[in-house]
Write a protein that holds these residues in place. Structure first.
Motif, PDB file in Angstrom:
ATOM      1  N   ARG A 280       0.797  -1.183  -0.154  1.00 13.67           N
ATOM      2  CA  ARG A 280       0.122   0.350   0.509  1.00 13.67           C
ATOM      3  C   ARG A 280       1.079   1.799  -0.228  1.00 13.67           C
ATOM      4  O   ARG A 280       0.751   2.393  -0.924  1.00 13.67           O
ATOM      5  CB  ARG A 280      -0.755   0.022   1.164  1.00 13.67           C
ATOM      6  CG  ARG A 280      -2.154  -0.730   0.844  1.00 13.67           C
ATOM      7  CD  ARG A 280      -3.255  -1.350   2.335  1.00 13.67           C
ATOM      8  NE  ARG A 280      -3.987  -2.249   2.579  1.00 13.67           N
ATOM      9  CZ  ARG A 280      -5.090  -2.147   1.676  1.00 13.67           C
ATOM     10  NH1 ARG A 280      -5.858  -1.150   1.423  1.00 13.67           N
ATOM     11  NH2 ARG A 280      -5.415  -2.542   2.487  1.00 13.67           N
ATOM     12  N   SER A 281       1.980   1.143   1.186  1.00 13.28           N
ATOM     13  CA  SER A 281       2.526   2.149   0.952  1.00 13.28           C
ATOM     14  C   SER A 281       3.451   3.162  -0.426  1.00 13.28           C
ATOM     15  O   SER A 281       3.952   3.631  -1.052  1.00 13.28           O
ATOM     16  CB  SER A 281       3.382   2.722   2.130  1.00 13.28           C
ATOM     17  OG  SER A 281       4.214   1.127   2.309  1.00 13.28           O
ATOM     18  N   ALA A 282       3.695   1.252  -0.753  1.00 14.23           N
ATOM     19  CA  ALA A 282       5.077   2.312  -2.395  1.00 14.23           C
ATOM     20  C   ALA A 282       4.068   2.145  -2.880  1.00 14.23           C
ATOM     21  O   ALA A 282       4.173   3.074  -4.575  1.00 14.23           O
ATOM     22  CB  ALA A 282       5.717   0.439  -2.119  1.00 14.23           C
ATOM     23  N   ALA A 283       2.638   1.803  -3.540  1.00  7.79           N
ATOM     24  CA  ALA A 283       1.914   2.233  -5.067  1.00  7.79           C
ATOM     25  C   ALA A 283       1.115   3.873  -4.339  1.00  7.79           C
ATOM     26  O   ALA A 283       1.336   4.146  -5.482  1.00  7.79           O
ATOM     27  CB  ALA A 283       0.821   1.746  -4.532  1.00  7.79           C
ATOM     28  N   VAL A 284       1.237   4.027  -3.217  1.00  7.86           N
ATOM     29  CA  VAL A 284       1.264   5.809  -3.238  1.00  7.86           C
ATOM     30  C   VAL A 284       2.438   6.340  -3.787  1.00  7.86           C
ATOM     31  O   VAL A 284       1.687   7.452  -3.992  1.00  7.86           O
ATOM     32  CB  VAL A 284       0.832   6.352  -1.432  1.00  7.86           C
ATOM     33  CG1 VAL A 284       0.346   7.970  -0.891  1.00  7.86           C
ATOM     34  CG2 VAL A 284      -0.014   5.633  -1.410  1.00  7.86           C
ATOM     35  N   GLN A 285       3.271   5.851  -3.305  1.00  4.53           N
ATOM     36  CA  GLN A 285       4.596   7.158  -3.337  1.00  4.53           C
ATOM     37  C   GLN A 285       5.284   6.695  -5.302  1.00  4.53           C
ATOM     38  O   GLN A 285       5.674   7.527  -5.036  1.00  4.53           O
ATOM     39  CB  GLN A 285       5.721   6.539  -2.483  1.00  4.53           C
ATOM     40  CG  GLN A 285       5.737   7.047  -0.855  1.00  4.53           C
ATOM     41  CD  GLN A 285       6.404   6.713   0.108  1.00  4.53           C
ATOM     42  OE1 GLN A 285       7.619   6.952  -0.240  1.00  4.53           O
ATOM     43  NE2 GLN A 285       6.199   6.557   1.340  1.00  4.53           N
ATOM     44  N   VAL A 286       4.794   5.736  -5.129  1.00  3.04           N
ATOM     45  CA  VAL A 286       6.100   5.385  -7.122  1.00  3.04           C
ATOM     46  C   VAL A 286       4.947   6.212  -7.546  1.00  3.04           C
ATOM     47  O   VAL A 286       4.291   6.901  -7.632  1.00  3.04           O
ATOM     48  CB  VAL A 286       5.630   3.743  -7.127  1.00  3.04           C
ATOM     49  CG1 VAL A 286       4.824   3.703  -7.482  1.00  3.04           C
ATOM     50  CG2 VAL A 286       6.579   3.796  -8.582  1.00  3.04           C
ATOM     51  N   GLU A 287       6.399   6.876  -8.531  1.00  2.80           N
ATOM     52  CA  GLU A 287       5.997   7.280  -9.377  1.00  2.80           C
ATOM     53  C   GLU A 287       6.942   7.989 -10.335  1.00  2.80           C
ATOM     54  O   GLU A 287       8.118   7.109 -10.917  1.00  2.80           O
ATOM     55  CB  GLU A 287       5.585   8.982  -9.334  1.00  2.80           C
ATOM     56  CG  GLU A 287       6.906   9.880  -8.493  1.00  2.80           C
ATOM     57  CD  GLU A 287       6.206  11.477  -8.275  1.00  2.80           C
ATOM     58  OE1 GLU A 287       7.627  12.014  -8.901  1.00  2.80           O
ATOM     59  OE2 GLU A 287       5.298  11.001  -7.803  1.00  2.80           O
ATOM     60  N   VAL A 288       6.574   8.098 -12.181  1.00  4.22           N
ATOM     61  CA  VAL A 288       7.258   8.293 -13.075  1.00  4.22           C
ATOM     62  C   VAL A 288       6.966   9.239 -13.719  1.00  4.22           C
ATOM     63  O   VAL A 288       6.198   9.896 -13.456  1.00  4.22           O
ATOM     64  CB  VAL A 288       7.599   6.737 -14.444  1.00  4.22           C
ATOM     65  CG1 VAL A 288       8.479   5.578 -13.303  1.00  4.22           C
ATOM     66  CG2 VAL A 288       5.910   6.528 -14.618  1.00  4.22           C
ATOM     67  N   HIS A 289       8.103   9.626 -14.725  1.00  8.07           N
ATOM     68  CA  HIS A 289       8.033  10.875 -15.094  1.00  8.07           C
ATOM     69  C   HIS A 289       7.884  11.083 -17.125  1.00  8.07           C
ATOM     70  O   HIS A 289       8.865  10.034 -17.366  1.00  8.07           O
ATOM     71  CB  HIS A 289       8.286  11.997 -15.114  1.00  8.07           C
ATOM     72  CG  HIS A 289       8.480  12.373 -13.683  1.00  8.07           C
ATOM     73  ND1 HIS A 289       7.921  13.352 -13.337  1.00  8.07           N
ATOM     74  CD2 HIS A 289       8.990  11.402 -12.567  1.00  8.07           C
ATOM     75  CE1 HIS A 289       7.711  14.201 -12.545  1.00  8.07           C
ATOM     76  NE2 HIS A 289       8.677  12.336 -11.633  1.00  8.07           N
ATOM     77  N   THR A 290       7.560  10.896 -17.919  1.00 11.08           N
ATOM     78  CA  THR A 290       7.329  11.480 -19.040  1.00 11.08           C
ATOM     79  C   THR A 290       7.991  12.095 -20.096  1.00 11.08           C
ATOM     80  O   THR A 290       8.168  13.348 -19.044  1.00 11.08           O
ATOM     81  CB  THR A 290       5.619  11.588 -20.061  1.00 11.08           C
ATOM     82  OG1 THR A 290       5.436  12.834 -19.878  1.00 11.08           O
ATOM     83  CG2 THR A 290       4.613  10.568 -19.289  1.00 11.08           C
ATOM     84  N   PRO A 291       7.989  11.989 -20.913  1.00 13.98           N
ATOM     85  CA  PRO A 291       9.424  13.405 -21.549  1.00 13.98           C
ATOM     86  C   PRO A 291       8.298  13.935 -21.839  1.00 13.98           C
ATOM     87  O   PRO A 291       7.323  14.451 -22.105  1.00 13.98           O
ATOM     88  CB  PRO A 291       9.506  12.458 -22.963  1.00 13.98           C
ATOM     89  CG  PRO A 291       9.529  10.891 -22.616  1.00 13.98           C
ATOM     90  CD  PRO A 291       8.110  10.685 -21.530  1.00 13.98           C
ATOM     91  N   TYR A 292       9.342  15.853 -21.643  1.00 17.44           N
ATOM     92  CA  TYR A 292       8.622  16.916 -21.806  1.00 17.44           C
ATOM     93  C   TYR A 292       7.922  17.409 -23.799  1.00 17.44           C
ATOM     94  O   TYR A 292       9.249  16.766 -24.104  1.00 17.44           O
ATOM     95  CB  TYR A 292       9.491  17.687 -21.344  1.00 17.44           C
ATOM     96  CG  TYR A 292       9.009  19.003 -21.778  1.00 17.44           C
ATOM     97  CD1 TYR A 292       8.034  19.928 -21.006  1.00 17.44           C
ATOM     98  CD2 TYR A 292       9.979  19.697 -22.688  1.00 17.44           C
ATOM     99  CE1 TYR A 292       7.602  21.478 -20.764  1.00 17.44           C
ATOM    100  CE2 TYR A 292       9.369  21.230 -23.123  1.00 17.44           C
ATOM    101  CZ  TYR A 292       7.912  21.645 -22.100  1.00 17.44           C
ATOM    102  OH  TYR A 292       7.695  22.777 -22.429  1.00 17.44           O
ATOM    103  N   SER A 293       7.178  17.323 -23.560  1.00 14.90           N
ATOM    104  CA  SER A 293       6.785  17.932 -24.774  1.00 14.90           C
ATOM    105  C   SER A 293       6.242  19.208 -24.461  1.00 14.90           C
ATOM    106  O   SER A 293       5.364  19.357 -23.904  1.00 14.90           O
ATOM    107  CB  SER A 293       5.889  17.250 -25.017  1.00 14.90           C
ATOM    108  OG  SER A 293       5.233  17.476 -26.616  1.00 14.90           O
ATOM    109  N   PRO A 294       5.619  20.080 -25.109  1.00  9.09           N
ATOM    110  CA  PRO A 294       5.388  21.330 -25.661  1.00  9.09           C
ATOM    111  C   PRO A 294       4.005  21.110 -25.470  1.00  9.09           C
ATOM    112  O   PRO A 294       3.096  21.734 -25.611  1.00  9.09           O
ATOM    113  CB  PRO A 294       5.917  21.948 -27.061  1.00  9.09           C
ATOM    114  CG  PRO A 294       7.442  21.517 -27.365  1.00  9.09           C
ATOM    115  CD  PRO A 294       6.890  19.819 -26.871  1.00  9.09           C
ATOM    116  N   ALA A 295       3.036  20.938 -26.114  1.00  9.92           N
ATOM    117  CA  ALA A 295       1.581  19.532 -26.346  1.00  9.92           C
ATOM    118  C   ALA A 295       1.516  19.211 -24.996  1.00  9.92           C
ATOM    119  O   ALA A 295       0.353  19.663 -24.774  1.00  9.92           O
ATOM    120  CB  ALA A 295       1.804  19.175 -27.577  1.00  9.92           C
TER     121      ALA A 295
END
Length: 479
Positions: A280-295
């Motif tokens: 449960r705690s790992a599911a709340v904290q984990v995240e990734v980021h997408t490549p930046y795009s102006p759109a």
């Protein structure tokens, strides 16, 4: 030379006229049954369960005694109909080949179940290890119509409309089969770009989640993450399922083993409750980021708020719905499904017109269009969105597992092939050398062959159903 009588001539003409009036499938059936190898071909199609799209191979296999050079077994397709041998297509999708998807689902059941109960090379002690059945969902990308067991779809006491002037609620009661289920209340409010980018990043999010889960387990045990492997191993098997809204969610079996894998018990402090808290705690904290795009900007990809965590009970606990066999059957059920079961398509899109003409609802078409448009942006090229537009941007496997969770599909297929080979078992005590040469020569059925294969598959399915009914009624001794 004998003259041809008028009666014989009329008979030939009448036969030609009758053939002309037949459908192409009927003419193909007449051709097929008059082929000299028809009976053998029929046996071949029965042996592959009526596969809807078989692969045809030509070649030979020779097994020799490694010491004497004696030929112990030889098979050559030169004596087969058409000089070829059909093999299963092994397509897991029920919409493409129902017989092969049934076999694949059975293998998945055995793969998942052996990781819960043991067997297939896994020790029986795994049933005493901490085990959870976890469901991780996608976040909300906008309000959609839903079926709520007879309840109102989206009740709104004060009414109200969104910024585009459409109602922000729905007072109807939708059935599960209602085509409105999964459709956005307002397509202009729906975050289609976020939906696509979440799908494209879901695989990375799961991998990061597994790392985060190990970190939380180490923190709970008050040890460093680098030393966690000295105490336990995290094993899992997960399957992806499409919801009616076209978003993927994951069902996962997560298990804690000792440092040597399933053959060793986890430490006493590695309990089911500790694993549940870490999940449960790992599911709340984990995240990734997408490549930046102006759109689209740089999106933060996280799990949705809905998270289900259930301990897996032994089959002996009949009052629990989350048992070893129930979980294995649930995972096996969804491994044969695809986006096609949510109203999508299960073949690749080659151009934009294919999306416009695709037999899908407006919502799924909008997701595919978003994949196509975002896929043209250089900064998002690595996501391969156009290649995976038919799966709504999701590019992960339907089933993934850790190496030590249980057996593999390849091992299960090898055991089945050995069993079906019969006499090969007699060669186990001898040192042998195998020489093989095979090549691809075709695939698929003619119209008549497809009808016959479908009938064979239907007969086998009916036989399985009769067998299940007889077992349920206590006729095991007959079988």
């Amino acid at each position: 030379m004998f003259p041809i009588s008028d009666e014989a001539r009329r008979s030939v003409l009448n036969e030609a006229e009758r053939l002309r009036l037949l459908s192409p499938t009927e003419r193909d059936l007449i051709r097929l049954v008059h082929e000299p190898g028809y009976a053998r071909w029929l046996d071949q199609i029965k042996s592959i369960g009526g596969c809807a799209h078989p692969i045809y191979l030509a070649g030979h296999t020779t097994i020799r005694d490694a010491v004497t050079g004696e030929v112990l077994r030889h098979y050559d397709t030169s004596d087969e109909p058409g000089g070829r041998m059909p093999v299963r297509c092994r397509n897991r999708r029920e919409t493409r080949c129902e017989p092969c998807s049934y076999l694949h689902a059975g293998d998945t059941f055995q793969l998942v179940r052996s990781g819960l109960l043991g067997g297939k090379g896994v020790t029986d002690d795994v049933r005493r290890h901490p085990r959870l059945f976890v469901t991780l969902t996608a976040p909300s990308f906008g309000a959609v119509h839903r079926a709520r067991d007879g309840g109102v779809c989206r009740p709104r006491r004060g009414g109200g409309v969104c910024e585009h002037g459409r109602p922000s609620g729905c007072g109807q009661r939708h059935a599960d089969t209602d085509p409105m289920v999964g459709q956005p209340l307002c397509r202009d409010c729906y975050d289609y770009a976020g939906h696509v980018l979440w799908h494209a990043s879901a695989g990375r999010l799961w991998n990061r989640y597994c790392h985060m889960l190990r970190r939380h387990l180490a923190t709970a045990a008050e040890i460093t993450q680098t030393r966690l492997r000295e105490h336990l191993t995290l094993s899992f098997a997960k399957v992806a399922e499409y919801q009616k809204r076209g978003a993927v969610h994951f069902h996962a079996v997560i298990r804690l083993d000792g440092p040597d894998g399933p053959s060793s018990p986890p430490p006493l402090w590695a309990t089911t409750d500790l694993l549940s808290d870490a999940v449960r705690s790992a599911a709340v904290q984990v995240e990734v980021h997408t490549p930046y795009s102006p759109a689209t900007g740089e999106r933060v990809i996280k799990w949705g708020e809905q998270l289900d965590v259930h301990p897996i009970r032994s089959d002996a606990f009949t009052e629990s719905a989350v048992t070893d066999s129930a979980v294995a059957a649930y995972v096996a059920k969804y491994v044969s499904k695809s986006v096609g079961d949510s109203g999508g398509i299960d073949y690749r899109i080659q151009d934009f017109d294919s999306i416009r003409l695709a037999p899908v609802n407006i919502h799924l078409r909008a997701i595919m269009v978003t994949c196509w448009r975002l896929g043209a942006m250089p900064e998002l090229e690595a996501l391969n969105l156009r290649a995976w537009a038919h799966t709504l941007g999701y590019r992960g496997h339907v089933l993934t597992k850790s190496r030590q969770y249980s057996t593999t599909y390849g091992t299960l297929r090898a055991v089945r092939a050995e069993y079906q080979g019969g006499g090969l078992l007699a060669l186990e005590d001898r040192e042998t050398a195998t020489e093989s040469a095979w090549r691809y020569v075709g695939s698929g059925h003619s119209p008549a062959e497809a009808d016959i294969a479908y009938g064979i598959a239907e007969d086998l399915a009916n036989q399985r159903e009769i067998r299940r009914e007889m077992i349920a009624e206590g006729w095991k001794y007959v079988l």
